[in-house]
Write an enzyme that holds these catalytic residues in place. Sequence first.
Site, short mmCIF file in Angstrom:
data_model
loop_
_atom_site.label_atom_id
_atom_site.label_comp_id
_atom_site.label_asym_id
_atom_site.label_seq_id
_atom_site.Cartn_x
_atom_site.Cartn_y
_atom_site.Cartn_z
N PHE A 118 0.70 -1.31 -0.05
CA PHE A 118 -0.04 -0.11 -0.05
C PHE A 118 0.95 1.14 0.09
O PHE A 118 2.20 1.21 0.45
CB PHE A 118 -1.07 -0.03 1.35
CG PHE A 118 -2.28 0.16 0.94
CD1 PHE A 118 -3.02 -1.23 0.46
CD2 PHE A 118 -2.95 1.25 0.89
CE1 PHE A 118 -4.45 -1.08 0.15
CE2 PHE A 118 -4.31 1.12 0.66
CZ PHE A 118 -5.32 0.02 0.21
N GLN A 238 -7.16 15.53 2.85
CA GLN A 238 -6.41 14.57 1.91
C GLN A 238 -7.20 14.39 0.57
O GLN A 238 -8.58 14.10 0.66
CB GLN A 238 -6.00 13.16 2.61
CG GLN A 238 -5.52 12.37 1.51
CD GLN A 238 -5.21 11.04 2.37
OE1 GLN A 238 -5.95 10.02 2.23
NE2 GLN A 238 -3.94 10.93 2.69
N HIS A 240 -7.64 11.70 -2.44
CA HIS A 240 -7.18 10.43 -2.70
C HIS A 240 -6.81 10.49 -4.22
O HIS A 240 -7.76 11.06 -4.92
CB HIS A 240 -8.30 9.38 -2.51
CG HIS A 240 -7.67 8.03 -2.68
ND1 HIS A 240 -7.36 7.30 -3.86
CD2 HIS A 240 -7.59 7.15 -1.61
CE1 HIS A 240 -6.99 6.09 -3.46
NE2 HIS A 240 -7.13 6.08 -2.33
N LEU A 250 -14.48 6.10 -5.03
CA LEU A 250 -12.94 5.53 -4.92
C LEU A 250 -12.66 4.32 -5.45
O LEU A 250 -13.25 3.30 -5.54
CB LEU A 250 -12.78 5.56 -3.31
CG LEU A 250 -11.26 5.41 -2.83
CD1 LEU A 250 -10.71 6.62 -3.18
CD2 LEU A 250 -11.29 5.11 -1.28
N GLU A 253 -6.28 2.18 -3.60
CA GLU A 253 -4.73 1.89 -3.95
C GLU A 253 -4.52 0.49 -3.88
O GLU A 253 -3.27 0.06 -4.12
CB GLU A 253 -3.70 2.77 -3.48
CG GLU A 253 -3.53 2.69 -1.76
CD GLU A 253 -3.29 3.99 -1.24
OE1 GLU A 253 -2.17 3.56 -0.51
OE2 GLU A 253 -3.76 5.03 -1.19
N ARG A 284 -0.24 9.65 -0.82
CA ARG A 284 -1.20 10.23 -1.43
C ARG A 284 -1.23 11.65 -1.95
O ARG A 284 -1.76 12.12 -2.82
CB ARG A 284 -2.76 9.98 -0.59
CG ARG A 284 -3.16 8.56 -0.52
CD ARG A 284 -4.25 8.25 0.41
NE ARG A 284 -4.33 6.91 0.35
CZ ARG A 284 -5.58 6.27 1.00
NH1 ARG A 284 -6.30 7.32 1.89
NH2 ARG A 284 -5.85 5.11 0.99
N HIS A 364 -10.98 13.12 0.00
CA HIS A 364 -11.27 11.79 0.93
C HIS A 364 -11.48 11.83 2.27
O HIS A 364 -12.14 11.19 2.87
CB HIS A 364 -10.12 11.05 0.11
CG HIS A 364 -10.04 9.48 0.76
ND1 HIS A 364 -11.17 8.79 0.65
CD2 HIS A 364 -9.20 8.88 1.42
CE1 HIS A 364 -10.98 7.54 1.28
NE2 HIS A 364 -9.63 7.70 1.84
N ARG A 406 -2.41 11.40 5.57
CA ARG A 406 -2.57 10.12 6.05
C ARG A 406 -2.11 8.86 4.96
O ARG A 406 -2.24 9.07 4.04
CB ARG A 406 -4.18 9.64 6.38
CG ARG A 406 -4.39 8.46 7.03
CD ARG A 406 -5.87 8.05 7.14
NE ARG A 406 -6.77 8.21 6.29
CZ ARG A 406 -7.08 7.27 5.27
NH1 ARG A 406 -6.38 6.23 5.17
NH2 ARG A 406 -7.95 7.46 4.19
N LEU A 412 -8.20 2.66 9.07
CA LEU A 412 -8.98 1.50 9.58
C LEU A 412 -8.12 1.09 11.12
O LEU A 412 -8.79 0.83 11.83
CB LEU A 412 -9.06 0.33 8.61
CG LEU A 412 -10.06 0.40 7.67
CD1 LEU A 412 -9.94 -0.75 6.68
CD2 LEU A 412 -11.25 0.70 8.07
#
Length: 591
Positions: A118, A238, A240, A250, A253, A284, A364, A406, A412
């Site tokens: 990621f 942010q 995305h 969305l 990624e 991002r 996002h 972030r 999460l």
Amino acid sequence: MKVHRHQFDAVVVGAGGAGLMAALYASKQVKTAVLSKLYPTRSHTGTAQGGIAAPLGNMEEDRPEWYAYDTVKGGDWLVDQDAAEILAYESIEAIIELEHMGLPFDRTPDGKIAQRRFGGHTRNFGEAPVMRACHSADRTGHMILQTLYQQCIKHNVHFFDEFFVTDLILEDGVVRGVVAIEIATGDIHVFHSKAVLFATGGAGRIYKVTSNAHSLTGDGMAIVWRRGLPLEDMEFFQFHPTGIYKLGILLSEAARGEGAVLINDKGERFMERYAPTLKDLASRDVISRAIYMEIREGRGIGGKDYVYLDMRPETINRLKSAPGGREVTPEYLEQKLPDIIEFVRVYLGIDPMREPVPIQPTAHYAMGGIPTDVDGRVIRDERNTPVPGLYAAGEVACVSVHGANRLGTNSLVDLVVFGRRAGRHMAEYCQQADFAPLPPEPEAFTVEMVERIRNGTGEERVPLIRNELQETMQTYVSVFREASGLETAIEKIRELQERYRHIRIDDKGERFNTDLLEAIELGFLLDVAEATAFSALNRTESRGAHYREDYPKRDDENWLKHTLIWRQDGRVTFAYKPVVITKWPPKERKY
């Protein structure tokens, strides 16, 4: 209007991942209620696709120190490093706990939790990408939400579904509860409690193009701000990089983690120029700016304002962009990315296994929000003074573990790690605290607001004001910013706030009055937009997701600090608090 009263030790506002995790832990010790304006499993956590990070080392060597460093670096050194270390170390226990609750993670052939790459996650302090994101296909957030909801039901958490919280009862600096509208009846409900936790999510609907659901209108942030408490780091929002063109839906990624690449009009994999090491898996903010630079310089597809996400197996195999250079097939991608592929087919009518996908950055995630300490306690000033009985967790809160930007998957992890910590602390607080008496008519503010909106006879319409707000924010407070545009945005927001005082709605009823609810939400959006625009104008540097074209350099000498913003008597004021640095002093970010 009918007014009902309830009493619980702890009240959680919001039924996403953070709210459910907090409620689960609080309910083990005290009587706990969850209020949600949606049915819990419709909360926005369910849309999170690609994964939840933890340095398990199941696929490649990994360490918590590397993860904490990536979080600090990804946040452009505005991250409080004590919070980042908590996130990195406690993520392992949190993932194992979710697994034991029954969350169906994807598995390796030998039965361990599978992991994927990621953006921004690396081994050995930035040396190369690492497989750190645990996943359940590309429905990871959905699985977390279902699992936690089941656990809350098992532990007898009291749910009040489709209850719209409109006010915080805060008297003499101590929390007394919240006030909510029951959407089904229009009745007012007062929840008397020892502690309140806000987990209401973000505010992406201040923007025109956003990945956020219509329900993400900054409720918790605005309610707290109206009660004289500050918001922190609101300038950092942010974008995305891969939202479906024009729609903002969305595309995680996770696709790039499986080898998809970004392509410009010339067919170039342009991220090689902007981030030579991590390329399409840079953080991002870096990728979003790169996309806009490609568009500005005429390399958008067909000269338009989008580029391509190319996830065709033939492209991935030709570029050897999959982890380890492995060969991928359509069948493999269909298994790993079923929702992403389906979204493209449904919303664009194209097959991403055969055609590249038009994408653009989409609003996002709010890195800023209600300021808290690492136990979720809301703080009232730059000296980190806690507000007795008030907590926040998840996107509505600012720990600050995300800093100026972030990392993917960290939302999460934030939910489960800091939601759990907040729930535990809230339960301990409730066990030693007494119920503070309610003030006379605690519902008065909500009743007056509802009656004023319902009976308004002005000429202004809620959808028109909302559209103008979203256009303004998209134009002037987006990926690129500069002083004159931000001043224009503030002037426009102030104009819209005045027009909001003269709105009229058509539905005068009480039951399921969505006209009324959207009008209240618009008030929240205007407040959050005001805090965001003022904070962006105030910070005269570029850092993470906040990029000022008139101040393009990061300025650690003057701006290595958190922003706190208040609104008092119609004016905004600022204060600052230092960033917590434990191990890693600021340095230039290189990808």
